[in-house]
Design a protein around this motif. Sequence first.
Motif, PDB file in Angstrom:
ATOM      1  N   ILE A  29      38.983 -25.324 -67.214  1.00 15.52           N
ATOM      2  CA  ILE A  29      38.179 -25.371 -65.995  1.00 15.52           C
ATOM      3  C   ILE A  29      38.071 -26.830 -65.549  1.00 15.52           C
ATOM      4  O   ILE A  29      37.658 -27.686 -66.328  1.00 15.52           O
ATOM      5  N   LEU A  56      31.223 -22.408 -64.867  1.00 13.88           N
ATOM      6  CA  LEU A  56      31.282 -23.627 -64.062  1.00 13.88           C
ATOM      7  C   LEU A  56      30.118 -24.560 -64.380  1.00 13.88           C
ATOM      8  O   LEU A  56      30.246 -25.778 -64.302  1.00 13.88           O
ATOM      9  N   LEU A  84      40.416 -23.117 -61.945  1.00  9.21           N
ATOM     10  CA  LEU A  84      40.407 -22.381 -63.207  1.00  9.21           C
ATOM     11  C   LEU A  84      41.835 -21.983 -63.538  1.00  9.21           C
ATOM     12  O   LEU A  84      42.557 -21.474 -62.668  1.00  9.21           O
ATOM     13  N   THR A 131      36.002 -28.274 -69.810  1.00  6.67           N
ATOM     14  CA  THR A 131      35.997 -27.592 -71.106  1.00  6.67           C
ATOM     15  C   THR A 131      36.093 -28.612 -72.243  1.00  6.67           C
ATOM     16  O   THR A 131      35.814 -28.306 -73.384  1.00  6.67           O
ATOM     17  N   VAL A 170      41.557 -18.535 -67.318  1.00  3.25           N
ATOM     18  CA  VAL A 170      40.265 -18.544 -68.002  1.00  3.25           C
ATOM     19  C   VAL A 170      39.845 -17.128 -68.406  1.00  3.25           C
ATOM     20  O   VAL A 170      39.819 -16.214 -67.584  1.00  3.25           O
TER      21      VAL A 170
END
Length: 228
Positions: free
Chosen positions: A59, A48, A4, A67, A7
Amino acid sequence: MIKLVDVSKEYDNGVKALSKINLNIDKGEFVFIVGPSGAGKSTLIKLLLKEVEPTEGKIYLNNMDITRVKNRRIPYIRRNIGVVFQDFRLLHNKTIYENVAFAMEILGTHPKEIRRRVPMILSMVNLSRRADSFPDQLSGGEHQRVAIARAIVNSPPVLIADEPTGNLDPDTASEIMRVLMDINARGTTVLMATHAKDIVDSMKKRVIAIEKGSIIRDEERGGYGYDI
Ligand SMILES: Nc1ncnc2c1ncn2[C@@H]1O[C@H](COP(=O)(O)OP(=O)(O)O)[C@@H](O)[C@H]1O
Ligand SMILES: [Mg+2]
């Protein structure tokens, strides 16, 4: 394996659930995500699973930027991440065997492969003799073992569990932890959100602590860190 980058997630009602989360999880790790209720643990898991979209940030799952993945490609995530929830979410009109088989059917797996694989997985979670029972006939611990069997039957490289022991008594919770450790020992990366301090302290695994949407601690072989 999971990454990540900056985020953040703000829900439509203005609640900022996560801010600027940076995280790297390698293949084969066992990671606890801890923190009080409302800290943002479930939001992190939903990101997730692509159940919610980040307000900002990237991500990555196996180096793929999820994403940017279109919703119709969510099967990619289903194949790569198995998931277990606190409330089991089994299908009550199907037997234990059928509940686990169903997870393979929805991915279009060949029936022969399903007949080979389901008994193997039920044996792994010690439920072979319950194959023809219905969920209502099982104890809480057995329910959760079915849910775990269903989550791993497609051999996802990652298993995510959101408060999997939340509805279980301490002995049953330990039994579920043994199953998760066993799965991890076989090579699956496991990510578990929990606020069960005793479990986290006894396992000596990586602990990522979240509070008010931020990571406040990330420790190898850590403990819960404070009393709740
Ligand atoms: N669908 C939603 N819409 C609006 N706010 C939400 C939603 N889901 C969670 N929240 C809020 O986001 C924050 C983090 O929640 P959550 O991720 O469920 O935390 P945890 O799993 O650590 O208890 C909380 O303030 C919660 O009320
Ligand atoms: Mg939660």
